[in-house]
Design a protein around this motif. Structure first.
Motif, mmCIF file in Angstrom:
data_model
loop_
_atom_site.group_PDB
_atom_site.id
_atom_site.type_symbol
_atom_site.label_atom_id
_atom_site.label_comp_id
_atom_site.label_asym_id
_atom_site.label_seq_id
_atom_site.Cartn_x
_atom_site.Cartn_y
_atom_site.Cartn_z
ATOM 1 N N MET A 41 0.829 -1.200 0.000
ATOM 2 C CA MET A 41 0.000 0.000 0.000
ATOM 3 C C MET A 41 0.867 1.255 0.000
ATOM 4 O O MET A 41 0.610 2.213 -0.749
ATOM 5 C CB MET A 41 -0.914 -0.006 1.223
ATOM 6 N N VAL A 42 1.924 1.250 0.835
ATOM 7 C CA VAL A 42 2.822 2.406 0.889
ATOM 8 C C VAL A 42 3.515 2.612 -0.457
ATOM 9 O O VAL A 42 3.645 3.734 -0.948
ATOM 10 C CB VAL A 42 3.863 2.222 2.014
ATOM 11 N N ALA A 43 3.970 1.491 -1.074
ATOM 12 C CA ALA A 43 4.623 1.588 -2.381
ATOM 13 C C ALA A 43 3.665 2.128 -3.435
ATOM 14 O O ALA A 43 4.044 2.965 -4.269
ATOM 15 C CB ALA A 43 5.152 0.216 -2.802
ATOM 16 N N ASP A 44 2.405 1.683 -3.389
ATOM 17 C CA ASP A 44 1.398 2.173 -4.347
ATOM 18 C C ASP A 44 1.127 3.652 -4.140
ATOM 19 O O ASP A 44 0.966 4.406 -5.113
ATOM 20 C CB ASP A 44 0.098 1.376 -4.190
ATOM 21 N N ILE A 45 1.060 4.071 -2.868
ATOM 22 C CA ILE A 45 0.824 5.488 -2.581
ATOM 23 C C ILE A 45 1.996 6.330 -3.082
ATOM 24 O O ILE A 45 1.799 7.400 -3.676
ATOM 25 C CB ILE A 45 0.603 5.709 -1.064
ATOM 26 N N ARG A 46 3.228 5.821 -2.846
ATOM 27 C CA ARG A 46 4.410 6.552 -3.332
ATOM 28 C C ARG A 46 4.382 6.670 -4.852
ATOM 29 O O ARG A 46 4.673 7.726 -5.413
ATOM 30 C CB ARG A 46 5.689 5.839 -2.886
ATOM 31 N N GLN A 47 4.022 5.551 -5.508
ATOM 32 C CA GLN A 47 3.971 5.558 -6.965
ATOM 33 C C GLN A 47 2.898 6.526 -7.461
ATOM 34 O O GLN A 47 3.109 7.263 -8.445
ATOM 35 C CB GLN A 47 3.677 4.145 -7.478
ATOM 36 N N LEU A 48 1.758 6.517 -6.778
ATOM 37 C CA LEU A 48 0.673 7.425 -7.152
ATOM 38 C C LEU A 48 1.097 8.880 -6.980
ATOM 39 O O LEU A 48 0.816 9.733 -7.833
ATOM 40 C CB LEU A 48 -0.563 7.122 -6.296
ATOM 41 N N MET A 49 1.806 9.168 -5.888
ATOM 42 C CA MET A 49 2.275 10.535 -5.646
ATOM 43 C C MET A 49 3.330 10.937 -6.669
ATOM 44 O O MET A 49 3.356 12.086 -7.122
ATOM 45 C CB MET A 49 2.822 10.651 -4.227
ATOM 46 N N ASP A 50 4.194 9.971 -7.047
ATOM 47 C CA ASP A 50 5.190 10.265 -8.082
ATOM 48 C C ASP A 50 4.513 10.587 -9.404
ATOM 49 O O ASP A 50 4.929 11.508 -10.124
ATOM 50 C CB ASP A 50 6.137 9.072 -8.254
ATOM 51 N N LYS A 51 3.461 9.812 -9.730
ATOM 52 C CA LYS A 51 2.716 10.083 -10.960
ATOM 53 C C LYS A 51 2.033 11.447 -10.898
ATOM 54 O O LYS A 51 1.973 12.172 -11.885
ATOM 55 C CB LYS A 51 1.671 8.986 -11.196
ATOM 56 N N GLU A 52 1.535 11.771 -9.706
ATOM 57 C CA GLU A 52 0.872 13.067 -9.531
ATOM 58 C C GLU A 52 1.873 14.205 -9.721
ATOM 59 O O GLU A 52 1.578 15.217 -10.367
ATOM 60 C CB GLU A 52 0.247 13.128 -8.137
ATOM 61 N N ARG A 53 3.080 14.013 -9.144
ATOM 62 C CA ARG A 53 4.118 15.041 -9.321
ATOM 63 C C ARG A 53 4.528 15.157 -10.785
ATOM 64 O O ARG A 53 4.727 16.256 -11.299
ATOM 65 C CB ARG A 53 5.335 14.699 -8.455
ATOM 66 N N GLU A 54 4.655 13.978 -11.445
ATOM 67 C CA GLU A 54 5.016 13.992 -12.862
ATOM 68 C C GLU A 54 3.930 14.665 -13.692
ATOM 69 O O GLU A 54 4.215 15.411 -14.632
ATOM 70 C CB GLU A 54 5.245 12.558 -13.351
ATOM 71 N N SER A 55 2.676 14.400 -13.331
ATOM 72 C CA SER A 55 1.557 15.034 -14.025
ATOM 73 C C SER A 55 1.585 16.541 -13.830
ATOM 74 O O SER A 55 1.356 17.313 -14.768
ATOM 75 C CB SER A 55 0.234 14.451 -13.514
ATOM 76 N N GLU A 56 1.905 16.959 -12.594
ATOM 77 C CA GLU A 56 1.992 18.400 -12.318
ATOM 78 C C GLU A 56 3.151 19.026 -13.088
ATOM 79 O O GLU A 56 3.022 20.115 -13.654
ATOM 80 C CB GLU A 56 2.188 18.603 -10.813
ATOM 81 N N ARG A 57 4.285 18.297 -13.125
ATOM 82 C CA ARG A 57 5.437 18.806 -13.879
ATOM 83 C C ARG A 57 5.104 18.914 -15.369
ATOM 84 O O ARG A 57 5.436 19.904 -16.026
ATOM 85 C CB ARG A 57 6.631 17.875 -13.675
ATOM 86 N N THR A 58 4.426 17.873 -15.880
ATOM 87 C CA THR A 58 4.049 17.868 -17.295
ATOM 88 C C THR A 58 3.078 19.005 -17.601
ATOM 89 O O THR A 58 3.172 19.655 -18.639
ATOM 90 C CB THR A 58 3.408 16.519 -17.662
ATOM 91 N N LYS A 59 2.146 19.226 -16.678
ATOM 92 C CA LYS A 59 1.180 20.309 -16.881
ATOM 93 C C LYS A 59 1.892 21.659 -16.936
ATOM 94 O O LYS A 59 1.605 22.489 -17.812
ATOM 95 C CB LYS A 59 0.150 20.306 -15.752
#
Length: 383
Positions: free
Chosen positions: A126-144
């Motif tokens: 669960m922690v790994a999934d949350i970290r991955q989700l947050m990384d994707k969110e950061r990447e999405s924010e960076r891409t935006k």
């Protein structure tokens, strides 16, 4: 699996209870036997009123003490046997507390194969999934943010030129007709570039969020590519490029959305023209088999570094050397191409070396839209 772990855990607890009970009974038996012998010794030596003699003929208080001693022995033994599990539960509780406070670097060691170890493994996942989700969110924010920066730059550049030339035309009444025509041509070219950028942005948004209606029909891919190359003839002439279409069959029909397929190869050919001008030649090859059609678009211009090849189909990505006035764009052309290929259940890849940069598309001849998995396009497509 869960039932097996639960069964093992319950078996272990029951085993500990039985062991604790047996140990408590033996300890109580040992205590009763020795205290009775001590009481008998006291009575035989005329010490009936002593404390030791009370254990020879125990009353209710003595019996209660025996029971309490048995319960205490059972409890202590059971707690000792369950100590590891209790410590593990404490560690799990502490880890959950840390995670709830935002510490996503928390990792619990998985020990054993019971329900608690399964809980620890699930917690780590669960922690790994949350970290991955947050990384994707950061990447999405960076891409935006990158999108906003790129779009602002790419839209402002032609718009500034358009405004500048229109101001010259509006403010200068004595411009020669040749100069007016030149300025108008430049303004028109910049406006068309602006239109293309906006079309790319809207096109990618529609494709990426599943708002494109697919109309699958029979399409002659050889004829389609032949027509596209003819339409690009002015562009080839402008870049002083030769082009060639090679096919192992005179015609090949595939099941596809003709408009989307045209856009796919339009983007690939346009990309080849942009970045292959130095090579003076564009080669389009069709290799048709019974179930698969392979189309490759080759240009002989700039060699793309190997480490950048996997990134070419990412949205908004551009090879550093490509960001210029002549070739700069939103970086969406290849991302759009990949989405269209994914929608058709095909694959797209790229290689680049001294023998040319080759974009290869593989499409199914008989495409069944109802059986295809659209992967990461996100959203539902209307059919």
């Amino acid at each position: 699996m869960k039932n097996d772990m639960s069964r093992r855990f319950h078996t272990r607890v029951i085993t500990n209870i039985i062991f604790s009970t047996v140990f408590a009974c033996l300890a109580d038996l040992f205590l009763v036997t020795n205290l009775s012998m001590l009481g008998q010794y006291a009575v035989e030596h005329g010490k009936e009123g002593s404390l030791q003699a009370a254990f020879y003929h125990p009353d209710s208080i003595i019996v209660l003490l025996y029971v309490l001693a048995g319960i205490a022995t059972f409890s202590i033994t059971f707690l000792l046997l369950q100590r590891n599990s209790m410590n593990y539960i404490t560690r799990l509780s502490a880890a959950i507390q840390n995670i709830s406070e935002g510490d996503l670097n928390t990792v619990v060691e998985v020990v054993g194969d019971d329900e608690f170890s399964a809980m620890a493994a699930n917690l780590n996942k669960m922690v790994a999934d949350i970290r991955q989700l947050m990384d994707k969110e950061r990447e999405s924010e960076r891409t935006k943010n990158e999108l906003i920066t790129n779009v602002a730059h790419d839209l402002r550049t032609p718009l500034t030129s358009i405004i500048g030339y229109l101001e010259l035309l509006a403010g200068s009444a004595n411009l020669p007709p040749e100069m007016e025509k030149k300025y108008l041509n430049i303004t028109y070219t910049k406006a068309k570039r602006l239109e293309k950028l906006i079309e790319d942005l809207f096109g990618f948004t529609k494709l990426n969020y599943g708002k494109v209606s697919m109309k699958v029909t029979k399409v002659d891919i050889v004829k389609l590519l032949s027509q596209l190359l003819e339409e690009f003839y002015p562009n080839f002439m402008d870049k002083n490029l030769a082009y060639e279409l090679q096919s192992n069959v005179p015609a090949k029909t595939v099941s596809a959305d003709g408009n989307l397929l045209a856009r796919l190869f339009d983007n690939l050919i346009n990309n080849a023209i942009k970045y292959g001008a130095e090579g003076k030649r564009i080669l389009v090859k069709i290799h048709a088999e019974e179930a698969i059609v392979t189309v490759s678009v080759t240009n002989y211009g700039y060699v793309i570094p190997k480490d950048e090849l996997p990134l070419l189909f990412d949205k908004f990505y551009r090879v550093e050397q490509s960001r210029s006035t002549n070739t700069g764009g939103t970086g969406l052309g290849l991302a759009i191409a990949k989405n269209i290929v994914d929608m058709h259940g095909g694959t797209i890849g790229v290689t680049s070396d001294l023998n040319g940069t080759v974009f290869t598309v593989k499409l199914q001849v008989d495409f069944d839209i109802n059986k295809e998995n659209f992967g990461e396009l996100g959203g539902r497509h209307e059919y």
